[in-house]
Design an enzyme around this catalytic site. Structure first.
Site, PDB file in Angstrom:
ATOM      1  N   GLU A 154      -9.396  -9.693   4.111  1.00  0.00           N
ATOM      2  CA  GLU A 154      -9.714  -8.316   3.705  1.00  0.00           C
ATOM      3  C   GLU A 154     -11.089  -8.259   3.047  1.00  0.00           C
ATOM      4  O   GLU A 154     -11.371  -9.017   2.101  1.00  0.00           O
ATOM      5  CB  GLU A 154      -8.638  -7.778   2.744  1.00  0.00           C
ATOM      6  CG  GLU A 154      -8.932  -6.359   2.294  1.00  0.00           C
ATOM      7  CD  GLU A 154      -7.753  -5.620   1.668  1.00  0.00           C
ATOM      8  OE1 GLU A 154      -6.630  -6.153   1.665  1.00  0.00           O
ATOM      9  OE2 GLU A 154      -7.975  -4.496   1.185  1.00  0.00           O
TER      10      GLU A 154
ATOM     11  N   SER B 194       0.831  -1.208   0.000  1.00  0.00           N
ATOM     12  CA  SER B 194       0.000   0.000   0.000  1.00  0.00           C
ATOM     13  C   SER B 194       0.866   1.258   0.000  1.00  0.00           C
ATOM     14  O   SER B 194       0.364   2.363  -0.210  1.00  0.00           O
ATOM     15  CB  SER B 194      -0.937   0.005   1.225  1.00  0.00           C
ATOM     16  OG  SER B 194      -0.205  -0.253   2.401  1.00  0.00           O
TER      17      SER B 194
HETATM   18  O1  KIV Z   1      -0.455  -3.422   1.704  1.00  0.00           O
HETATM   19  C1  KIV Z   1      -1.181  -3.347   2.714  1.00  0.00           C
HETATM   20  O2  KIV Z   1      -1.240  -2.328   3.399  1.00  0.00           O
HETATM   21  C2  KIV Z   1      -1.994  -4.506   3.058  1.00  0.00           C
HETATM   22  C3  KIV Z   1      -2.976  -4.342   4.166  1.00  0.00           C
HETATM   23  C4  KIV Z   1      -4.146  -3.608   3.685  1.00  0.00           C
HETATM   24  C5  KIV Z   1      -3.341  -5.634   4.803  1.00  0.00           C
HETATM   25  O3  KIV Z   1      -1.882  -5.529   2.447  1.00  0.00           O
END
Ligand code: KIV
Length: 275
Positions: free
Chosen positions: A182, A45
């Site tokens: 998720e 992310s």
């Molecule tokens: O990349 C990320 O932040 C994630 C979380 C949302 C679990 O995979």
């Protein structure tokens, strides 16, 4: 406090709720660690909330290792999980294992996380056989969201819910030590949590999971482009930062900053020697 281990995470099931947050750099990782969060995810992310990209598939090993290194430098207690980027495990299995090893050996992560995809079980098995602790990730898997009909809640009918339960059980059988769920209906996440011996970590998956994960930038109000329904914004840090930046601008333009206490001095006799 001592360093949290995979065994500590497994032992928490049914005893206490687990916490996980993302971090991508030294200062935030240090704060998350000091807050006593169990696991820090160096999530892909980072693509969205730090690098301004549209998709998590746009970051690769170079970016993930770079950010992971900054995080592990800061963390003393939390278990640090490196998120394997899309391109790193959708390749030949041997290369996927090598990439997972890089997170552990080169940048000192304690574990890796892999999103579900069609060859997920083969790849996960080989990584675990290489003695690398793995967290699975099922439900909405952003890297392959296009194959799931977009960014939608998963497991909303009996057939897809049963598929999720099967995926969860298969990943547990292979030796994953935890599972991120998720965007899954709370009742389904609760059923999966009950069935598994390993902890489930929910994000948009309700209260019955064994733990919760959020993107730290979301909960701090540091990412303003989009806020998913499952996010609780605990603070509006963007507003605090903006106010400080505007104050700096005003004080510089009005001549209020820097004041005497922010300046360095030289003795008069030394000054006199200059001209
Ligand atoms: O990349 C990320 O932040 C994630 C979380 C949302 C679990 O995979």
């Amino acid at each position: 406090m001592k360093k949290i281990t995979v065994q500590d995470i497994l032992a928490a099931k049914g005893r206490r709720k687990l916490t996980m947050l993302t971090a991508y750099d030294y200062p935030l990782a240090s704060l998350v660690d000091r807050a006593g969060i169990d696991m820090i995810l160096v999530g892909d992310s980072v693509a969205n909330v730090v690098l301004g990209l549209d998709s998590t598939t746009q970051v690769g090993m170079a970016e993930m290792l770079h950010h992971s290194k900054a995080v592990t430098r800061a963390v003393k207690n939390a278990l640090v999980v490196g998120d394997m980027p899309y391109e790193s495990y959708q390749v030949q299995i041997e290369e996927s294992v090598k990439n997972a090893e890089r997170f552990i050996k080169e940048v000192n992560c304690d574990a890796v996380k892999l999103e579900w995809f069609d060859k997920c079980l083969e790849v996960t098995e080989k990584i675990i056989q290489a003695k690398i602790p793995v967290i699975g990730h099922i439900g909405l898997t952003p890297q392959t969201a296009d194959k799931l009909g977009g960014f939608k809640v998963q497991g909303k009918d009996a057939e897809t819910a049963k598929r999720l339960m099967q995926q969860a059980q298969d990943l547990e059988k292979l030796g994953c030590f935890a599972l991120v769920l998720e965007c899954v209906p709370d009742k389904i996440a609760g059923m999966i949590t009950k069935k598994l011996k390993i902890p489930t970590i929910g994000i948009g998956a309700g209260i019955d999971c064994d733990g919760q994960v959020l993107v730290t930038h979301d909960l701090l109000g540091l990412f303003e482009r989009f806020t998913p329904k499952f996010v609780k914004k605990y603070k509006d840090i963007s507003a605090v930062i903006l106010q400080a930046l505007e104050e700096f601008k005003d004080e510089v333009t009005s001549g209020k900053f820097p004041a005497k206490e922010h300046s360095f001095t030289i003795k008069e006799e030394e000054l006199k020697k200059i001209d």
